[in-house]
Design a protein around this motif. Structure first.
Motif, mmCIF file in Angstrom:
data_model
loop_
_atom_site.group_PDB
_atom_site.id
_atom_site.type_symbol
_atom_site.label_atom_id
_atom_site.label_comp_id
_atom_site.label_asym_id
_atom_site.label_seq_id
_atom_site.Cartn_x
_atom_site.Cartn_y
_atom_site.Cartn_z
ATOM 1 N N LEU A 1 -8.736 5.386 -9.901
ATOM 2 C CA LEU A 1 -8.614 5.293 -8.098
ATOM 3 C C LEU A 1 -9.905 6.052 -7.604
ATOM 4 O O LEU A 1 -10.372 5.615 -7.051
ATOM 5 C CB LEU A 1 -7.573 5.530 -7.298
ATOM 6 C CG LEU A 1 -7.750 5.815 -6.361
ATOM 7 C CD1 LEU A 1 -7.042 4.158 -6.199
ATOM 8 C CD2 LEU A 1 -5.816 6.397 -5.305
ATOM 9 N N LEU B 1 2.021 1.642 -3.711
ATOM 10 C CA LEU B 1 0.890 2.198 -4.533
ATOM 11 C C LEU B 1 0.845 3.449 -4.303
ATOM 12 O O LEU B 1 0.587 4.468 -4.590
ATOM 13 C CB LEU B 1 -0.006 1.352 -3.939
ATOM 14 C CG LEU B 1 -0.112 -0.262 -4.605
ATOM 15 C CD1 LEU B 1 -1.261 -0.788 -4.863
ATOM 16 C CD2 LEU B 1 0.386 -0.382 -6.496
ATOM 17 N N HIS B 2 1.179 3.974 -2.914
ATOM 18 C CA HIS B 2 0.849 5.262 -2.686
ATOM 19 C C HIS B 2 0.903 6.623 -3.339
ATOM 20 O O HIS B 2 1.374 7.362 -3.240
ATOM 21 C CB HIS B 2 -0.187 5.334 -0.686
ATOM 22 C CG HIS B 2 -0.100 7.248 -0.914
ATOM 23 N ND1 HIS B 2 -1.516 6.939 -0.919
ATOM 24 C CD2 HIS B 2 0.332 7.889 0.327
ATOM 25 C CE1 HIS B 2 -1.554 8.248 0.011
ATOM 26 N NE2 HIS B 2 0.075 8.968 0.603
ATOM 27 N N TRP C 1 -4.425 -2.955 -7.438
ATOM 28 C CA TRP C 1 -3.338 -3.551 -8.170
ATOM 29 C C TRP C 1 -3.595 -5.330 -8.834
ATOM 30 O O TRP C 1 -3.159 -5.698 -9.037
ATOM 31 C CB TRP C 1 -2.361 -3.204 -6.592
ATOM 32 C CG TRP C 1 -1.199 -3.767 -7.704
ATOM 33 C CD1 TRP C 1 -0.396 -4.600 -7.204
ATOM 34 C CD2 TRP C 1 -0.084 -3.221 -8.663
ATOM 35 N NE1 TRP C 1 1.497 -5.088 -8.349
ATOM 36 C CE2 TRP C 1 1.012 -3.935 -8.931
ATOM 37 C CE3 TRP C 1 -0.418 -2.095 -9.394
ATOM 38 C CZ2 TRP C 1 1.724 -3.278 -10.151
ATOM 39 C CZ3 TRP C 1 0.027 -1.655 -10.797
ATOM 40 C CH2 TRP C 1 1.425 -2.358 -10.795
ATOM 41 N N LEU D 1 -6.478 0.583 -2.890
ATOM 42 C CA LEU D 1 -5.608 0.130 -3.289
ATOM 43 C C LEU D 1 -4.576 -1.012 -3.983
ATOM 44 O O LEU D 1 -4.327 -1.551 -5.152
ATOM 45 C CB LEU D 1 -4.298 0.486 -2.929
ATOM 46 C CG LEU D 1 -4.447 2.281 -3.114
ATOM 47 C CD1 LEU D 1 -3.117 3.281 -2.106
ATOM 48 C CD2 LEU D 1 -4.047 2.983 -4.272
ATOM 49 N N GLN E 1 -8.870 3.544 1.689
ATOM 50 C CA GLN E 1 -8.290 3.511 0.932
ATOM 51 C C GLN E 1 -6.876 2.360 0.839
ATOM 52 O O GLN E 1 -6.628 2.005 -0.975
ATOM 53 C CB GLN E 1 -7.884 4.593 0.391
ATOM 54 C CG GLN E 1 -7.164 5.393 -0.722
ATOM 55 C CD GLN E 1 -6.828 7.139 -1.574
ATOM 56 O OE1 GLN E 1 -8.045 7.462 -0.981
ATOM 57 N NE2 GLN E 1 -6.058 6.702 -1.981
ATOM 58 N N SER F 1 0.791 -1.116 0.172
ATOM 59 C CA SER F 1 -0.272 -0.074 0.429
ATOM 60 C C SER F 1 0.382 1.445 0.074
ATOM 61 O O SER F 1 0.381 2.078 -0.919
ATOM 62 C CB SER F 1 -1.257 0.025 1.121
ATOM 63 O OG SER F 1 -1.557 -0.734 1.074
#
Length: 348
Positions: free
Chosen positions: A65, A8-9, A85, A81, A77, A5
């Motif tokens: 998103l 990805l963030h 993915w 995420l 969130q 996460s």
């Protein structure tokens, strides 16, 4: 926040702030991808397992998103995420590719018990498929229930059918007609819908939805794709199939499954949302009920929930009917395992 996460963030922030993602970050994500070869094979990801492929998928994730978060307001969130993915985005891409290669609309079957997230999955896929330029249609096995009056007659004939849900409570012919029309590209198609709140929760048919131009049909339900087993399986059946009456009910439900096989034949693919322990469904249902009560809504007691869930296990027990579909040697379905915290485990 998990390591994935966090990556990805950071990637989404970089894309939105500077229009590109650092190569080192893409390489870190790529290394993670290569640690799950079964997932890559199941979702056809191998061709895109390059830095450039990772960059392209990150761009897609960043663009969709906000729309997915808006559609799923009760999902955190971080979880969105990771799910985007690991499953939702590549699965939608796979379905879009299959539709491009097909001369007709395709049907994705989705099998999952209570609390496995069938509705959440279908909602997320609809957003992503729209981004890819395809219209999806969600059709639940619940939408095929027989009308209230007919189910009341059915209950009078067989008092064991105290609830809607088991084999025999659906209009299989209607479902077959609708799925065949959708697969043939007919337009419009009158798609049945079911109102669970009608008649004090017994539910009834409501006005059908007129659907035009569906490309991908997401056909989900708690026993979509399940096939009959050998009757001898019920001699030493698992809990809560205990009494002779329980075994007779299980055998009858097993026999009624024969009527549903033409419906399953309409599915081009099947995926199974499988908890690491089928008994988690009961825990998840209890938690959902507790949450509803905490919000001031009506809810069932813990004992009522236990009886409710066990009723369905008596009809089609997961150990007897789901296990054959998710066994390692079974190659007929995409299997997504779910951990106790609802996170995605393996994908194969």
């Amino acid at each position: 926040m998990s390591y994935l996460s966090a990556l990805l963030h950071r990637a989404v922030l970089q894309l939105r702030q500077q229009g590109a993602v650092d190569r080192s970050l893409c390489e870190a994500l790529l290394a993670g991808e290569r640690q799950t070869p079964e997932r890559s094979q199941a979702l056809d990801l191998a061709p895109s397992e390059t830095v450039e492929g990772i960059q392209e998928r990150l761009g897609q994730l960043a663009e969709i998103l906000d729309n997915v978060v808006e559609r799923l307001p009760f999902q955190g969130q971080e979880l969105i995420l990771e799910n985007l993915w690991r499953l939702w985005l590549p699965l939608a891409g796979q379905l879009a590719q299959l539709r491009r290669e097909s001369a007709r609309p395709i049907v994705q079957g989705i099998l999952g018990g209570q609390g496995t997230g069938k509705t959440t999955l279908a909602s997320a896929l609809s957003v992503i498929l729209e981004y890819f330029g395809y219209r999806s249609l969600g059709l639940s096995l619940d939408d095929l229930y027989k009308p209230y009056a007919e189910r009341q007659r059915l209950k009078a004939e067989d008092p064991r059918l105290i609830r809607r849900g088991p084999p025999g409570t659906h209009d299989v012919e209607l479902g077959l007609q609708v799925l065949q029309q959708l697969r043939q590209g007919a337009s419009p198609v009158a798609v049945p819908r079911f109102d669970k709140s009608a008649f004090g929760g017994d539910g009834d048919r409501t006005s059908p939805e007129q659907v035009e131009g569906a490309d991908i049909i997401l056909f989900e339900g708690w026993f979509v794709g399940v096939e009959p087993v050998e009757p001898s399986c019920f001699e030493q059946a698992p809990e809560p199939i205990r009494t002779a009456q329980d075994k007779a009910f299980a055998r009858d439900c097993n026999q009624r499954l024969q009527e549903y096989l033409p419906l399953w034949d309409c599915c081009d693919r099947l995926m199974v949302l499988a908890p690491v322990d089928y008994r988690l469904s009961q825990r998840w249902r209890l938690q959902a009920e507790h949450d509803a009560i905490a919000q001031g809504k009506a809810g069932l007691s813990d004992e009522e929930i236990r009886e409710f869930v066990e009723y369905f296990w008596k009809a089609l027990h997961p150990e007897l009917f789901i296990t054959p579909l998710i066994a390692p040697e079974a190659k007929s379905a995409l299997v997504v395992t779910l951990e106790a915290d609802h996170s995605i485990g393996s994908i194969r």
